[in-house]
Design a protein around this motif. Sequence first.
Motif, mmCIF file in Angstrom:
data_model
loop_
_atom_site.group_PDB
_atom_site.id
_atom_site.type_symbol
_atom_site.label_atom_id
_atom_site.label_comp_id
_atom_site.label_asym_id
_atom_site.label_seq_id
_atom_site.Cartn_x
_atom_site.Cartn_y
_atom_site.Cartn_z
ATOM 1 N N ALA A 20 0.725 -1.240 -0.019
ATOM 2 C CA ALA A 20 0.004 -0.100 0.053
ATOM 3 C C ALA A 20 1.078 1.377 -0.015
ATOM 4 N N ASN A 21 1.981 0.706 0.286
ATOM 5 C CA ASN A 21 3.041 2.727 0.230
ATOM 6 C C ASN A 21 3.312 3.663 -0.595
ATOM 7 N N ASN A 22 3.416 2.707 -1.648
ATOM 8 C CA ASN A 22 4.346 3.128 -2.916
ATOM 9 C C ASN A 22 2.867 4.359 -3.049
ATOM 10 N N ASP A 23 1.426 4.203 -3.612
ATOM 11 C CA ASP A 23 0.271 4.513 -3.901
ATOM 12 C C ASP A 23 0.319 5.600 -3.296
ATOM 13 N N GLY A 24 0.274 5.020 -1.755
ATOM 14 C CA GLY A 24 -0.005 5.696 -0.406
ATOM 15 C C GLY A 24 1.164 7.730 -0.698
ATOM 16 N N LEU A 25 2.316 7.060 -0.897
ATOM 17 C CA LEU A 25 2.867 7.917 -0.636
ATOM 18 C C LEU A 25 3.120 8.930 -2.324
ATOM 19 N N ALA A 26 2.963 7.870 -2.893
ATOM 20 C CA ALA A 26 2.904 9.428 -4.469
ATOM 21 C C ALA A 26 1.722 10.035 -4.163
ATOM 22 N N ALA A 27 0.747 9.995 -3.347
ATOM 23 C CA ALA A 27 -0.793 10.896 -2.941
ATOM 24 C C ALA A 27 -0.430 11.508 -2.579
ATOM 25 N N LEU A 28 1.113 11.733 -1.199
ATOM 26 C CA LEU A 28 1.364 12.688 -0.266
ATOM 27 C C LEU A 28 2.026 13.190 -0.715
ATOM 28 N N ILE A 29 2.999 12.729 -1.601
ATOM 29 C CA ILE A 29 4.001 13.938 -2.550
ATOM 30 C C ILE A 29 2.844 14.323 -3.552
ATOM 31 N N LEU A 30 2.432 14.332 -3.954
ATOM 32 C CA LEU A 30 1.683 15.115 -4.992
ATOM 33 C C LEU A 30 0.719 16.292 -4.447
ATOM 34 N N GLU A 31 -0.187 15.908 -3.116
ATOM 35 C CA GLU A 31 -0.326 16.925 -2.460
ATOM 36 C C GLU A 31 0.085 17.790 -1.597
ATOM 37 N N ALA A 32 1.147 17.614 -1.466
ATOM 38 C CA ALA A 32 2.643 18.916 -1.034
ATOM 39 C C ALA A 32 2.955 19.637 -1.929
ATOM 40 N N GLY A 33 2.785 19.221 -3.841
ATOM 41 C CA GLY A 33 3.596 20.053 -4.500
ATOM 42 C C GLY A 33 4.650 19.561 -4.904
ATOM 43 N N GLY A 34 5.239 18.145 -4.665
ATOM 44 C CA GLY A 34 6.531 17.466 -4.964
ATOM 45 C C GLY A 34 5.949 16.709 -6.958
ATOM 46 N N ILE A 35 6.868 16.032 -7.113
ATOM 47 C CA ILE A 35 6.712 15.409 -7.849
ATOM 48 C C ILE A 35 6.971 13.491 -7.885
ATOM 49 N N PRO A 36 6.188 13.124 -7.915
ATOM 50 C CA PRO A 36 6.625 11.515 -6.839
ATOM 51 C C PRO A 36 7.352 10.575 -8.205
ATOM 52 N N LEU A 37 8.008 9.812 -8.028
ATOM 53 C CA LEU A 37 9.020 9.371 -9.554
ATOM 54 C C LEU A 37 8.833 7.603 -8.085
ATOM 55 N N VAL B 140 2.403 8.212 8.923
ATOM 56 C CA VAL B 140 2.267 9.484 10.053
ATOM 57 C C VAL B 140 3.791 9.504 9.548
ATOM 58 N N CYS B 141 5.190 9.278 9.447
ATOM 59 C CA CYS B 141 6.262 10.043 9.261
ATOM 60 C C CYS B 141 6.101 10.950 7.938
ATOM 61 N N ALA B 142 6.012 10.396 7.395
ATOM 62 C CA ALA B 142 5.453 11.514 5.549
ATOM 63 C C ALA B 142 4.957 12.468 6.277
ATOM 64 N N ILE B 143 3.889 12.542 6.856
ATOM 65 C CA ILE B 143 2.953 14.028 7.113
ATOM 66 C C ILE B 143 4.004 14.326 7.986
ATOM 67 N N LEU B 144 5.219 13.970 9.225
ATOM 68 C CA LEU B 144 5.351 14.929 9.951
ATOM 69 C C LEU B 144 6.834 15.110 9.417
ATOM 70 N N PHE B 145 7.152 14.433 8.817
ATOM 71 C CA PHE B 145 8.660 14.950 8.213
ATOM 72 C C PHE B 145 9.134 14.404 6.283
ATOM 73 N N LEU B 146 8.588 14.242 5.721
ATOM 74 C CA LEU B 146 8.693 14.442 4.119
ATOM 75 C C LEU B 146 7.246 15.672 3.637
ATOM 76 N N ARG B 147 6.139 15.283 3.848
ATOM 77 C CA ARG B 147 5.404 17.101 3.907
ATOM 78 C C ARG B 147 5.991 18.504 3.458
ATOM 79 N N PRO B 148 6.433 18.364 4.678
ATOM 80 C CA PRO B 148 7.128 19.417 5.284
ATOM 81 C C PRO B 148 8.289 19.435 4.608
#
Length: 403
Positions: free
Chosen positions: A203-220, A305-313
């Motif tokens: 489940a991680n790849n797709d969830g993380l890609a969505a978070l990256i997009l939401e934060a304004g990044g480009i997921p690879l 949860v870690c992506a919300i706290l660390f990757l998004r910012p």
Amino acid sequence: MAQHPLLPVEEARARIMAALRTTEKESLPLARVLGRFLAEEAIARRTQPPADLSAMDGYAVRAADTLTVPARLRVVGEAPAGGAYTEHLNEGEAVRIFTGAPLPQGADAVVIQEDTSREGDVVVIEETATAGDHVRVCGLDFRTGDPGMPAGRKLSPADIALAAAMNLPQLEVRKQPVIAFFSTGDELVRPGAEPGPNQIISANNDGLAALILEAGGIPLDLGIARDTVGDIREIAARAEHADMLVTLGGASVGDHDLVQEALTPLGLDIDFWKIAMRPGKPLIFGKLGDTPMLGLPGNPVSALVCAILFLRPAIIRMQGGDTALHLTQARLGADLPQNGSREDYIRAGLDHVPGEIHVATPFPIQDSSMLSVLADASCLIVRKPHAEAVQAGGIVTVLPLRR
């Protein structure tokens, strides 16, 4: 082997943010800047309104001519929107005017048409006017050279409308950072595949890609690496030109947690490993060569949860934006026991109570394997290490997850 103390969450966030570089600038048309971060202060190229304009349909007058009502004024012309009455308005005169039209010279007020009656070329003013009534004065919104928006602002539709009004057809924004990521584990298969007897759906790849997009990044999305040093190295090499590399799993202490073993010979320099939080203790941050690398736990809830706290910012920081978590207060909807030694992020619902602060109710089961609980959560209740027990009705700190 000696145990190193776990790094506090705030220190981990600070060290990650300090290690990141801001992306380069690019100039884009207004149609393409929604959600992007301004790289330079936006400066108005025009004054708005460019002249004193009527804010209503009615009659442009000299306020002094309406001190005694009813006042009878001769209508000498008309000023439609997009047009103007170019003569000087003299004593005893009025001009029929429409919303958005410039005030004639000599006029200082507009009387709305509901306060008038018309008798041929004479308008009867039935309410006394004061200078400035129903007039949008020149420069009311902004003037040429005024700063309109600061660098670092995430652009909203209203921001884009403001830029257009300032006569800025394009804006300087930060490039979106490319975030490369991959999961590790022989047990993982992508959604839609048929898992083997000892495999699970990743489940991680797709969830993380969505978070990256939401934060304004480009997921690879680099896929799933098998549990071999060679496969991890081969996939990580494909992130060479990314702005950040994120790994999912393989960062703990098991025999098959191979991320550090695989990448250290390639130049992985670890800043820290393991933080004092739950869920998400096995977090890695460092650099692979010149590329910042964040190693998230493989557990899907912990990873998000870690992506919300660390990757998004981190993604926001690379675009020059505000990395604050925007914590708020809520009233607790159920008792919470004393917390342990790690900062805890508890999944909870967040209910609006009219006239009062929100109520945060923790879900009864907090098992870190349960994505359904995270998907239903409206906030995370943040509890500091060793926080005292809190009864229902007490005040807690929350991190909202939904707008």
